[in-house]
Scaffold this motif. Sequence first.
Motif, short mmCIF file in Angstrom:
data_model
loop_
_atom_site.label_atom_id
_atom_site.label_comp_id
_atom_site.label_asym_id
_atom_site.label_seq_id
_atom_site.Cartn_x
_atom_site.Cartn_y
_atom_site.Cartn_z
N ALA A 228 0.63 4.39 -11.93
CA ALA A 228 0.05 4.80 -10.65
C ALA A 228 -0.76 3.66 -10.05
CB ALA A 228 -0.86 6.01 -10.86
N SER A 229 -0.89 3.69 -8.73
CA SER A 229 -1.79 2.72 -8.07
C SER A 229 -3.22 3.26 -8.15
CB SER A 229 -1.39 2.52 -6.62
OG SER A 229 -1.71 3.68 -5.88
N ARG A 230 -4.15 2.39 -7.89
CA ARG A 230 -5.55 2.84 -7.94
C ARG A 230 -5.85 3.86 -6.85
NH1 ARG A 230 -11.04 -0.81 -8.25
NH2 ARG A 230 -12.38 0.67 -7.22
N GLN A 246 -5.46 -4.72 -11.55
CA GLN A 246 -6.60 -5.54 -11.96
C GLN A 246 -7.67 -4.73 -12.68
OE1 GLN A 246 -7.98 -7.94 -8.69
NE2 GLN A 246 -10.03 -8.07 -9.55
N THR A 247 -7.92 -3.52 -12.20
CA THR A 247 -8.93 -2.68 -12.85
C THR A 247 -8.27 -1.54 -13.64
OG1 THR A 247 -9.16 -1.67 -10.67
CG2 THR A 247 -10.92 -3.14 -11.37
N GLY A 248 -6.98 -1.67 -13.85
CA GLY A 248 -6.24 -0.72 -14.68
C GLY A 248 -5.59 -1.47 -15.83
N ILE A 261 4.19 2.22 -2.98
CA ILE A 261 3.04 1.34 -3.33
C ILE A 261 3.14 0.12 -2.42
CG2 ILE A 261 2.08 -0.18 -5.12
CD1 ILE A 261 2.88 1.90 -7.19
N SER A 262 2.04 -0.20 -1.72
CA SER A 262 2.11 -1.28 -0.73
C SER A 262 2.25 -2.65 -1.37
CB SER A 262 0.88 -1.23 0.18
OG SER A 262 -0.30 -1.34 -0.59
N GLY A 263 1.63 -2.83 -2.56
CA GLY A 263 1.70 -4.15 -3.20
C GLY A 263 0.46 -4.98 -2.96
N ILE A 265 -2.80 -7.13 -3.78
CA ILE A 265 -2.91 -8.18 -4.80
C ILE A 265 -3.47 -7.62 -6.11
CG2 ILE A 265 -5.21 -8.97 -3.96
CD1 ILE A 265 -2.46 -11.28 -5.24
N GLN A 266 -4.36 -6.63 -6.00
CA GLN A 266 -4.94 -6.06 -7.22
C GLN A 266 -3.91 -5.24 -8.00
OE1 GLN A 266 -6.25 -5.53 -4.14
NE2 GLN A 266 -8.26 -6.47 -4.10
N HIS A 267 -2.93 -4.67 -7.30
CA HIS A 267 -1.86 -3.96 -8.02
C HIS A 267 -0.90 -4.96 -8.64
CE1 HIS A 267 0.53 -0.46 -9.10
NE2 HIS A 267 1.59 -1.22 -8.86
N ILE A 280 10.41 0.63 -3.74
CA ILE A 280 10.91 1.62 -2.78
C ILE A 280 9.77 1.88 -1.79
CG2 ILE A 280 11.76 3.98 -2.49
CD1 ILE A 280 12.66 3.82 -5.50
N ASN A 281 10.00 1.51 -0.53
CA ASN A 281 8.94 1.64 0.45
C ASN A 281 9.56 1.77 1.82
OD1 ASN A 281 6.60 1.01 2.21
ND2 ASN A 281 5.61 0.48 0.25
N LYS A 282 8.98 2.62 2.66
CA LYS A 282 9.60 2.81 3.98
C LYS A 282 9.23 1.69 4.95
CE LYS A 282 6.16 5.82 6.09
NZ LYS A 282 5.83 7.13 6.60
C1 LIG Z 1 -11.95 -4.80 -6.97
C2 LIG Z 1 -10.70 -4.02 -6.70
C3 LIG Z 1 -9.90 -3.68 -7.77
C4 LIG Z 1 -8.72 -2.96 -7.57
N1 LIG Z 1 -7.92 -2.63 -8.62
C5 LIG Z 1 -6.74 -2.04 -8.38
C6 LIG Z 1 -5.84 -1.74 -9.45
O1 LIG Z 1 -6.13 -1.97 -10.64
N2 LIG Z 1 -4.65 -1.18 -9.15
C7 LIG Z 1 -4.27 -0.86 -7.87
O2 LIG Z 1 -3.16 -0.34 -7.66
N3 LIG Z 1 -5.11 -1.11 -6.84
C8 LIG Z 1 -6.33 -1.67 -7.07
N4 LIG Z 1 -7.18 -1.87 -6.02
C9 LIG Z 1 -6.86 -1.24 -4.74
C10 LIG Z 1 -5.84 -2.02 -3.90
O3 LIG Z 1 -6.51 -2.98 -3.11
C11 LIG Z 1 -5.08 -1.05 -2.96
O4 LIG Z 1 -6.00 -0.36 -2.15
C12 LIG Z 1 -4.21 -0.04 -3.69
O5 LIG Z 1 -3.38 -0.69 -4.64
C13 LIG Z 1 -3.34 0.68 -2.68
O6 LIG Z 1 -2.61 1.68 -3.31
P1 LIG Z 1 -1.21 2.16 -2.69
O7 LIG Z 1 -0.29 1.00 -2.61
O8 LIG Z 1 -0.78 3.34 -3.48
O9 LIG Z 1 -1.62 2.70 -1.26
P2 LIG Z 1 -1.35 2.10 0.18
O10 LIG Z 1 -1.84 0.70 0.29
O11 LIG Z 1 -1.91 3.11 1.14
O12 LIG Z 1 0.22 2.02 0.30
C14 LIG Z 1 1.04 3.15 0.40
C15 LIG Z 1 2.45 2.63 0.66
O13 LIG Z 1 3.34 3.72 0.67
C16 LIG Z 1 4.32 3.48 1.66
N5 LIG Z 1 4.88 4.78 2.03
C17 LIG Z 1 4.29 5.76 2.74
N6 LIG Z 1 5.11 6.81 2.84
C18 LIG Z 1 6.25 6.50 2.19
C19 LIG Z 1 7.46 7.18 1.96
N7 LIG Z 1 7.68 8.42 2.39
N8 LIG Z 1 8.43 6.54 1.26
C20 LIG Z 1 8.25 5.27 0.79
N9 LIG Z 1 7.10 4.59 1.00
C21 LIG Z 1 6.11 5.20 1.69
C22 LIG Z 1 3.59 2.78 2.77
O14 LIG Z 1 4.47 2.02 3.57
C23 LIG Z 1 2.63 1.90 1.99
O15 LIG Z 1 3.17 0.61 1.76
C24 LIG Z 1 -8.36 -2.57 -6.22
C25 LIG Z 1 -9.18 -2.95 -5.17
C26 LIG Z 1 -10.34 -3.65 -5.39
C27 LIG Z 1 -11.20 -4.04 -4.21
#
Ligand SMILES: Cc1cc2nc3c(=O)[nH]c(=O)nc-3n(C[C@H](O)[C@H](O)[C@H](O)COP(=O)(O)OP(=O)(O)OC[C@H]3O[C@@H](n4cnc5c(N)ncnc54)[C@H](O)[C@@H]3O)c2cc1C
Length: 318
Positions: A228-230, A246-248, A261-263, A265-267, A280-282
């Motif tokens: 999972a993402s954070r 990074q924190t997982g 998952i957007s990708g 840098i911390q992920h 897989i991302n839209k």
């Molecule tokens: C100090 C610090 C440490 C951190 N440590 C971590 C860590 O260990 N791990 C981590 O993951 N993050 C970490 N983060 C958070 C990181 O910066 C992001 O905020 C986080 O990874 C975003 O999670 P996400 O990609 O799930 O969400 P989002 O950034 O919101 O991305 C969601 C994605 O889903 C896509 N999407 C939406 N709907 C659909 C659909 N129906 N089908 C396909 N795609 C879709 C969107 O296009 C988007 O790209 C940390 C941040 C900080 C500041």
Amino acid sequence: MTTIVVFVEHSKGQARRASLEALGAAKAAGARVVAAVEGSDAQAVASTLGRFGAERVAVFAGDGRVSADRSARDLAALVREEGATACFAAATSSGKSLMPRIAATLDSTLHSDCTGLDLTGGAPKVVRPWLAGKLIATLESSAPVLCATLRPNTFAVQEGSGSAEIVAKPSSSDLKALLVSIEAKTGGKLDVKEAPIVVSGGRGMKAPEHFALIEELAAAFGNAAVGASRAVVDAGWRPHAEQVGQTGKTVSPQLYIAVGISGAIQHLAGMRTAKTIVAINKDADAPIFKVADYGLVGDAFEIVPALTAAVKAIRAQR
Ligand SMILES: Cc1cc2nc3c(=O)[nH]c(=O)nc-3n(C[C@H](O)[C@H](O)[C@H](O)COP(=O)(O)OP(=O)(O)OC[C@H]3O[C@@H](n4cnc5c(N)ncnc54)[C@H](O)[C@@H]3O)c2cc1C
């Protein structure tokens, strides 16, 4: 010939795969390999380790009490006794707790989470990611004993037909801190750090109940863990044990599938060393596609069920 001591973790009477990989790394370096096993099941585990490269296994059966301080003292003593020039453990929670203490006891330095080793003559070198994986550093060690933790899923297990000499060792009795209990939060599921396939979901899954799609895809593979993402862990959709980044946890599976998952840098810091990355991302401009080997631009709610059905169909044919 150099000697390398490898700390072997075990669970339910079996050596952990990440420890077998550490044994494999020591064996591949052409060293004489001495394994160290602790605990009540140690004897049974010890008898299997010759097949995985150990020539000698030191068994610390202990008194049922678990203490990282004591383990470190026992292993440091073993390193000295065997005249070892290196000591390895897997970069798991236990390895990360133990190896700095061993390095300190031996007045050495620690190289953590290594992804490469070169012990083929001259000063030993290790390779490890720096700055959340943005740089890959090669470091040369001049310490008398190279202490390193090795990233799981990075080094090959070397299974053969060898056997090892097993020796019983006394444990020291001076305990500074005692491990009282461990509660498994993953409920017996595969840990993301050790699974060969990880299917991770992010905020794009929209709601916690939609992670059933991620779980079904992971189950279809049969040997995959859910990550999972954070963002979704912070939202309480998934347990922290599944967080990659990074924190997982840092993972290096054969296959990493990032869904919604957007990708950030911390992920990426936690998964960019995966052998094959599928995203897989839209959003075609999502940063995850920059590190992906295969990208599927589209709606996860259509793609994931289709992928699950395809994986099931392929596995059914085998
Ligand atoms: C100090 C610090 C440490 C951190 N440590 C971590 C860590 O260990 N791990 C981590 O993951 N993050 C970490 N983060 C958070 C990181 O910066 C992001 O905020 C986080 O990874 C975003 O999670 P996400 O990609 O799930 O969400 P989002 O950034 O919101 O991305 C969601 C994605 O889903 C896509 N999407 C939406 N709907 C659909 C659909 N129906 N089908 C396909 N795609 C879709 C969107 O296009 C988007 O790209 C940390 C941040 C900080 C500041």
